[in-house]
Each structure stands twice: as structure tokens, then as C-alpha cells.
Scaffold this active site. Structure first.
Site, PDB file in Angstrom:
ATOM      1  N   GLU A  44     146.678  39.211  67.617  1.00  0.00           N
ATOM      2  CA  GLU A  44     146.204  40.552  67.755  1.00  0.00           C
ATOM      3  C   GLU A  44     147.121  41.489  66.846  1.00  0.00           C
ATOM      4  OE1 GLU A  44     144.409  43.753  71.148  1.00  0.00           O
ATOM      5  OE2 GLU A  44     145.787  41.973  71.719  1.00  0.00           O
ATOM      6  N   LYS A 116     136.609  44.635  69.132  1.00  0.00           N
ATOM      7  CA  LYS A 116     137.013  44.355  70.468  1.00  0.00           C
ATOM      8  C   LYS A 116     136.147  45.241  71.413  1.00  0.00           C
ATOM      9  CE  LYS A 116     140.963  43.854  73.552  1.00  0.00           C
ATOM     10  NZ  LYS A 116     142.749  44.420  73.359  1.00  0.00           N
ATOM     11  N   CYS A 160     142.234  39.299  73.279  1.00  0.00           N
ATOM     12  CA  CYS A 160     143.048  39.756  74.184  1.00  0.00           C
ATOM     13  C   CYS A 160     142.278  40.082  75.660  1.00  0.00           C
ATOM     14  CB  CYS A 160     143.835  41.020  73.916  1.00  0.00           C
ATOM     15  SG  CYS A 160     145.488  40.986  74.893  1.00  0.00           S
TER      16      CYS A 160
END
Length: 274
Positions: A44, A116, A160
Site C-alpha cells: 500500500e 479502497k 489493508c
């Protein structure tokens, strides 16, 4: 293509300055080429890690200098660069950038991207770290999942905090995913507590390979990440744990073994409960 495919990942300590980070990736890609690994997963925010309080000023935009530098990495090394995310400039200048997972082919072409969806928010003020983090101060959330087809892989893309949402992984396995990717920058406290359990759980629940490439170390004076990038097989066994440090690691993924695991337990049924 063989049923046994080499898959690699790069673990980094990215800082704010993007070109230093890209230079480290290029150095590690030399090892990937020596090991004949063409599918490489990045962590990330690999281009630039902010201090966790405000967005990085080094944002990627299609066609800008940073974007071209990333595509050049894929072309120069003739590899797939997968899973990793960048801060992507929002067309609406009044809003924060997207945390965008870009995926590039060996000719530098964009294969797919995913923004995301689940932004990290965690109050650790009562923990020894005294951290309060909220990614809504850094990013604009995405709206939809994305499945990427590359070679023999159908990859469900996540970033994540997404690893904490089994619904997303289950959606991907229901769409035929055989690999899940979670590029990450887990904090040290949450990483120590939950990282290995979460990544293994997503593999076991969905009978998929999981690649979780991660940031490691002191990214800024205010942010330290856990590392321990993982590759996990569909039975939940850890194939690779990168532990600490910046490095390239790889494993062989066996698609016949994936079929074998899926034949052992019928867990991928889509059941409607009352």
C-alpha cells in the site's frame, strides 16, 4: 503455462519522497528477474507514505510524471506489477485523493484499478502507542470491488483495512477468484494483534491463495508499520512471512493444489439464510 506459478512480493519502508521509493523497488525487481518471477505484488502507498495526518502532496494522475515512472518499472523489467496502491489525485480538487490499487502489465499497460472502499479508522489513545488514525482525513473512499484476470489468476483486489471485511473477500470468491490481494500498511499495534489471523482467515474461508504485501518500519516520525508480508495457501498455511526489513520474497502457487483443497471442503456455496 505450468500449474505451478512463481509469485513474488516486495516489502518496503516507503517514505514521503516518491523517487527514492521507486528506486528501491527497481533494485528489488532485479532479484525478481533473477528468480524468473513475473507476477510481483507491491504494498500500500508504495510511491509515497504521508504522516497519517494529511494526504501526501505526491499524487499520481494518469499520464503525469509519477504515473509514467511506475509504468516504466513494469516495462523495464517485463513484469506484472500488481496489488500495490498509490494516492491518486481526485478530479474534484476539493476532495482527498483516492487510495488506488493500480495494476500494470509487462508492457506498462493499465490492467485494472480498484479504489479502497473501507478506510481505516482506529482509536488507540488508550494503547501505549497513543495513536488516533482516520484515513478519511487522507482519502476519498471507493465505491465498488474489482476482480482482475491475469494469466491463470482471477484476483480479488483489496487494500489493508479491507482484509477485516470478510464480505468483500466472499464476494470475490463467489465471482470465481482464486487469489486475494491485500496490499497493506498495518500499524504495529494492530499488526501484532490481528495481521496473521486475518490474512489466514481470508484464505481459509474462501479457499484462495492470499498475497498480503506490506509496509514495514518507520515510514515517518508519526507512523510505523508492521511488515510481515504474507503469502498464504488455500488451506491457510503460510508459505512466506517476510518478517522485518525491505526485501523481495516469492513462493510457488500450485493451481492443482487449489483444486484439491476445494475438493476437500464444500465451503464456497452461496447460501441464502432466512
Amino acid at each position: 503455462m505450468s500449474d505451478r506459478i512463481r509469485v513474488g512480493l516486495i516489502q518496503l519502508t516507503s517514505h514521503l519522497a516518491p523517487y527514492e521509493n521507486l528506486e528501491k523497488i527497481q533494485f528489488l525487481l532485479q532479484e525478481a528477474k533473477q528468480k524468473r518471477v513475473e507476477f510481483i505484488f507491491l504494498p500500500e502507498c508504495y510511491t509515497s507514505m504521508s504522516n497519517g495526518k494529511e494526504p501526501t502532496p505526491y499524487q499520481v494522475e494518469e499520464g503525469n510524471e509519477l504515473f509514467v515512472a511506475i509504468t516504466d518499472l513494469a516495462k523495464k523489467n517485463g513484469v506484472y506489477l500488481l496489488g500495490g496502491s498509490v494516492a491518486y489525485k481526485n478530479p474534484d480538487a476539493t476532495k482527498n485523493p483516492f487510495n488506488r490499487c493500480y495494476n500494470f502489465g509487462p508492457n506498462g499497460e493499465v490492467l485494472a484499478y480498484y479504489d479502497k472502499i473501507n478506510l481505516f479508522s482506529c482509536d488507540l489513545s488508550n494503547h501505549e502507542s497513543k495513536k488516533v488514525l482516520d484515513e478519511h482525513n487522507l482519502f476519498t473512499p471507493g465505491e465498488r470491488p474489482k476482480l482482475l484476470e491475469v494469466g491463470p489468476f482471477r484476483i480479488g483486489l483489496g487494500i489493508c483495512f479491507d482484509v477485516r471485511f470478510p464480505e468483500l473477500a466472499r464476494y470475490y470468491s463467489g465471482q470465481g477468484a482464486n487469489l486475494l490481494s491485500f496490499s497493506s500498511a498495518f500499524t504495529q499495534p494492530t499488526g501484532k494483534a490481528h495481521w496473521h489471523t486475518l490474512v489466514r482467515a481470508r484464505a481459509i474461508e474462501n479457499q484462495c491463495y492470499v498475497v498480503a504485501s506490506a509496509q514495514f518500519g518507520q515510514n515517518s516520525p508519526k507512523l510505523a508499520t508492521y511488515g510481515h508480508s504474507l503469502m498464504v495457501d488455500p488451506w491457510g498455511e503460510i508459505l512466506v512471512d517476510a518478517e522485518e526489513g525491505e526485501k523481495f520474497v516469492y513462493a510457488e502457487f500450485d493451481l492443482n493444489y487449489l483444486k484439491e483443497v476445494r475438493g476437500r471442503l464444500d465451503v464456497l456455496r452461496q447460501i441464502q439464510y432466512p
